[in-house]
Design a protein around this motif. Structure first.
Motif, PDB file in Angstrom:
ATOM      1  N   LEU A 122      44.051 -26.197  18.593  1.00 25.45           N
ATOM      2  CA  LEU A 122      45.510 -25.934  18.992  1.00 25.45           C
ATOM      3  C   LEU A 122      45.271 -24.908  20.253  1.00 25.45           C
ATOM      4  CD1 LEU A 122      47.384 -25.301  15.674  1.00 25.45           C
ATOM      5  CD2 LEU A 122      48.128 -26.862  17.767  1.00 25.45           C
ATOM      6  N   TRP A 123      44.276 -23.835  20.032  1.00 25.44           N
ATOM      7  CA  TRP A 123      44.336 -22.677  20.944  1.00 25.44           C
ATOM      8  C   TRP A 123      43.022 -22.392  21.589  1.00 25.44           C
ATOM      9  CZ3 TRP A 123      46.437 -20.659  15.785  1.00 25.44           C
ATOM     10  CH2 TRP A 123      47.855 -20.991  15.519  1.00 25.44           C
ATOM     11  N   GLY A 124      41.967 -22.855  21.284  1.00 22.13           N
ATOM     12  CA  GLY A 124      40.719 -22.569  21.783  1.00 22.13           C
ATOM     13  C   GLY A 124      40.113 -21.559  20.989  1.00 22.13           C
TER      14      GLY A 124
ATOM     15  N   ALA B  97      45.280 -13.793  14.507  1.00 22.68           N
ATOM     16  CA  ALA B  97      46.159 -12.885  15.315  1.00 22.68           C
ATOM     17  C   ALA B  97      47.267 -14.023  16.010  1.00 22.68           C
ATOM     18  CB  ALA B  97      45.284 -12.257  16.554  1.00 22.68           C
ATOM     19  N   LYS B  98      46.867 -14.934  16.290  1.00 23.21           N
ATOM     20  CA  LYS B  98      47.637 -15.651  17.003  1.00 23.21           C
ATOM     21  C   LYS B  98      48.980 -16.422  16.122  1.00 23.21           C
ATOM     22  CE  LYS B  98      48.034 -18.588  20.883  1.00 23.21           C
ATOM     23  NZ  LYS B  98      48.127 -18.143  22.211  1.00 23.21           N
TER      24      LYS B  98
ATOM     25  N   ARG C 225      54.657 -15.750  14.143  1.00 18.09           N
ATOM     26  CA  ARG C 225      55.548 -15.283  12.856  1.00 18.09           C
ATOM     27  C   ARG C 225      56.544 -14.339  13.438  1.00 18.09           C
ATOM     28  NH1 ARG C 225      52.427 -13.421   8.130  1.00 18.09           N
ATOM     29  NH2 ARG C 225      54.361 -13.503   7.215  1.00 18.09           N
ATOM     30  N   LYS C 226      56.302 -13.702  14.294  1.00 16.70           N
ATOM     31  CA  LYS C 226      57.184 -12.624  14.779  1.00 16.70           C
ATOM     32  C   LYS C 226      58.544 -13.018  15.338  1.00 16.70           C
ATOM     33  CE  LYS C 226      53.551  -9.357  16.149  1.00 16.70           C
ATOM     34  NZ  LYS C 226      53.031  -8.569  17.083  1.00 16.70           N
ATOM     35  N   GLU C 227      58.508 -14.017  15.565  1.00 15.37           N
ATOM     36  CA  GLU C 227      59.945 -14.917  16.234  1.00 15.37           C
ATOM     37  C   GLU C 227      60.977 -14.721  15.340  1.00 15.37           C
ATOM     38  OE1 GLU C 227      61.251 -19.744  16.804  1.00 15.37           O
ATOM     39  OE2 GLU C 227      59.183 -19.192  17.096  1.00 15.37           O
TER      40      GLU C 227
ATOM     41  N   VAL D 148      53.586 -19.797   9.352  1.00  9.34           N
ATOM     42  CA  VAL D 148      52.500 -20.244  10.215  1.00  9.34           C
ATOM     43  C   VAL D 148      52.627 -20.109  11.734  1.00  9.34           C
ATOM     44  CG1 VAL D 148      51.170 -21.786   8.396  1.00  9.34           C
ATOM     45  CG2 VAL D 148      53.040 -22.679   9.804  1.00  9.34           C
ATOM     46  N   GLY D 149      54.096 -19.758  12.074  1.00 13.39           N
ATOM     47  CA  GLY D 149      54.481 -19.976  13.306  1.00 13.39           C
ATOM     48  C   GLY D 149      54.947 -21.228  14.150  1.00 13.39           C
TER      49      GLY D 149
END
Length: 261
Positions: A104-106, A115-116, A121-123, A140-141
């Motif tokens: 997903l993010w490397g 951290a990602k 999740r802060k959304e 999970v974001g």
């Protein structure tokens, strides 16, 4: 003839009950409305491939007694469930683990992945989730939700995630290791030769009638035995007098592909 037990359903639960009751000397009758034994774990041989007719089933347990029990009927292979999700032509490892997060993010460390996820999740800004979509994002974001949860869930339930209650997913397993094994149980596998062989062994010597619909003539069947073990839909047993329960839906499509593997 009067039986000690009438077992409705020749699936795994019904077959285990029938086997154990027969061992205790009970007179048992098993009926099933389908034309085969095995219930939803029924397998059939198609071009020398054991096809799971009603979707894939992997047997897994941490209990050695249970594992030894099923292996006393048939041999199990060492199958490990390591599924891949295809989203817009890209493959992602399931369950969510460090391989997934790298795809997903490397990211390559658990700290980077966490951290990602925490940032996404802060959304929701600590808002109490009101539906499944918000619940998934809070766990999970958005990236994981959009690519690996949304489409699968909406196919199963036949409705938008915003219209599904949050409690359906209380938690989502996230692993910060490079391990694609879907289950964490010590023992897992599939019967060599398919699940139908397992059920056949369990039902050896047991009276079994197929194409018998219990609910179509319930009064007659209730008179056949002192006790009934019913393994069908519980709402249908009571004539749906409290309404029909909602079940997740599955649609099966079969393709035969001419390939060596």
């Amino acid at each position: 003839m009067k039986y000690d037990y009438l077992i409705v359903g020749a699936g795994l639960f019904g077959s285990v009950c029938a086997h154990e009751l027969k061992k205790k000397g009970k007179k048992v009758l098993v009926i099933d409305k389908r034309d085969h034994i095995g219930g939803n774990i029924y397998t059939e041989n198609v071009h020398d491939i054991q096809v799971h007719k009603y979707g894939a089933h992997i047997f897994h347990t941490n209990d050695k007694e249970v594992w030894d029990y099923v292996n006393s009927f048939v041999e199990f292979n060492r199958f490990t469930n390591s599924p891949l999700a295809n989203f817009e032509g890209k493959l992602y490892s399931l369950p969510f683990n460090m391989n997934t997060f790298y795809q997903l993010w490397g990211v390559i460390t658990p700290e980077e992945a966490l951290a990602k996820i925490e940032d996404q999740r802060k959304e929701l800004n600590n808002k109490e989730p009101q539906n499944l979509e918000e619940q998934a994002i809070s766990l999970v974001g958005r990236d994981i939700y959009e690519k690996l949860i949304k489409g699968y869930t909406e196919k199963q339930w036949g409705r938008d995630c915003k219209d599904l209650p949050a409690f359906i997913i209380k938690r989502l397993p996230v692993r910060f290791t490079f391990d694609n094994n879907y289950f964490s149980d010590r023992y897992q596998g599939v019967p060599t030769g398919g699940y139908t062989k397992l059920i056949e062994k369990m039902l050896e010597g047991v009276e079994v009638y197929l194409n018998e619909d219990f609910l179509s003539n319930k009064a007659k069947y209730l008179e056949l035995a002192d006790k009934i073990i019913y393994t069908g839909p519980i709402d249908e047993f009571y004539g749906n007098n409290l309404g029909k329960l909602e079940y997740r839906s599955l649609e099966f499509k079969t393709d035969i592909i001419e390939t060596s593997n």
